[in-house]
Design a protein around this motif. Structure first.
Motif, PDB file in Angstrom:
ATOM      1  N   GLN A 175       0.792  -1.235   0.000  1.00 16.30           N
ATOM      2  CA  GLN A 175       0.000   0.000   0.000  1.00 16.30           C
ATOM      3  C   GLN A 175       0.828   1.291   0.000  1.00 16.30           C
ATOM      4  N   TRP A 176       1.984   1.303   0.653  1.00 16.72           N
ATOM      5  CA  TRP A 176       2.788   2.538   0.676  1.00 16.72           C
ATOM      6  C   TRP A 176       4.005   2.456  -0.233  1.00 16.72           C
ATOM      7  N   TRP A 185       4.645  12.455   5.744  1.00 17.45           N
ATOM      8  CA  TRP A 185       3.990  11.308   5.124  1.00 17.45           C
ATOM      9  C   TRP A 185       3.141  11.682   3.901  1.00 17.45           C
ATOM     10  N   PHE A 203       3.281   9.794   0.558  1.00 20.43           N
ATOM     11  CA  PHE A 203       2.656   8.461   0.527  1.00 20.43           C
ATOM     12  C   PHE A 203       1.141   8.548   0.434  1.00 20.43           C
ATOM     13  N   HIS A 204       0.598   9.693   0.837  1.00 17.58           N
ATOM     14  CA  HIS A 204      -0.859   9.814   0.933  1.00 17.58           C
ATOM     15  C   HIS A 204      -1.472  10.291  -0.378  1.00 17.58           C
ATOM     16  N   ASN A 220      -3.173   5.331  -2.936  1.00 14.61           N
ATOM     17  CA  ASN A 220      -2.675   4.647  -1.735  1.00 14.61           C
ATOM     18  C   ASN A 220      -3.691   4.707  -0.599  1.00 14.61           C
ATOM     19  N   ARG A 253       7.376   3.156  10.597  1.00 16.54           N
ATOM     20  CA  ARG A 253       5.930   3.132  10.455  1.00 16.54           C
ATOM     21  C   ARG A 253       5.415   1.731  10.692  1.00 16.54           C
TER      22      ARG A 253
END
Lengths: 118, 118, 118, 118
Positions: free
Chosen positions: B47-48, C22, C25-26, C30, D118
């Motif tokens: 997912q990341w 982050w 990644f967002h 995702n 993470r």
């Protein structure tokens, strides 16, 4: 009754995608997403059914077709995911069953604690 | 290299569940739910990740093991779902590829419009 | 009883991700994947439960905590997905209920055919 | 701009289901399954898109409508799941953010190890 093996089907899927120039879309991440989406579509057939209705799902032709269609989609994306990453899905499952036989001993087997937890 | 076929593995899974008295839990609806959950766990690995990291996932031993483990879980629940409902997953996939070859003609094939849509 | 609104929580989530760098990644893709993964983790709690056990899930403290934790994760990714794409989730739901009131008329309402299908 | 709160929307959803006698279907397990299915439908919009296409998804009216529609479905099932089990989703998320602020310290904060994992 099909005589095609899982390897035959994987080859057909790979050739199918290549003939349509779909390989750039068939990254491991996209295929894992597509697999999850198709698993959800299979679950959708069952989401409001009682256990009794769920067991009888193949006796209704339209639903039976839909079940087979979604099973095919899940298996198609699983095999393509494995092909792209070089994973042998049958070997992976065989090894997992071996591990689970140690992890979940049969209750009552000689020499086993038999906790039966999951 | 496994020499076990998909039918062999299905028999092992069925015997495994029977020996632990898990069949009452293995309703079609529960197995479809479990299949979706495991597909999600496979997707979680990716997912990341960037596309580059996702392609290289099998070169990292811990992640490679996790991928094989989740592939095994997805296949295990798919085969058990099919066993409970009397679905032949390979025949279902073969029939689906046949239908898709008509639905998505190869662009440029003689006699085909070749829209290439998806 | 929280006094934080959905807008307050969205702001906290956005600041939380920014403070940890982050945001790259967002991406919407995702976050949609992460939402599906977390929904699967919520479903996992219920997958082998009988309907009776499922209804009683909050009376068992460990399971109740796990349910709240997964609800939080689903909502967190949904709100972050909406923030990234500029979607107002409450307005989207309000509009959807409006549409569904037309699509699924209440059986027996004056002037309605009331087929009750879904 | 909606003026309806999350509590208003939950009440509308509950009344909507009650008026159609859908409550027997709205068990926690079924609602968790439906939530996962709808999250999968949201992910489906993105599964073959490049990151660039995914970011631009709201600039295409048909896709933007589909995104809002699936966001509404995910939120609808999440709120109904919470209503059936007596979970306050905003309080659950607030408590989770509190826990995550301890679990993932901001790198460089005074007195923090700042591992950034993470």
């Amino acid at each position: 009754m099909t005589t095609e093996s899982i390897e035959d089907l994987t080859r057909r899927l790979t050739a199918f995608a290549a003939a349509r120039s779909w390989q750039p879309f068939h990254t491991p991440k996209n295929l894992a997403a597509a697999l999850t989406v198709e698993a959800g579509e299979l679950l959708e057939i069952f989401q409001w059914l009682t256990p009794e209705q769920a067991v009888a799902v193949m006796s209704e032709p339209d639903r039976a077709h839909r079940v087979r269609d979604e099973v095919a989609d899940v298996l198609a994306y699983l095999l393509q995911f494995c092909a792209v990453l070089g994973v042998d899905p049958l070997a992976a499952l065989s090894a997992k069953i071996d591990r689970n036989e140690l992890r979940f001993p049969v209750p009552g087997d000689v020499g086993e604690a038999g906790e039966g937890g999951r």
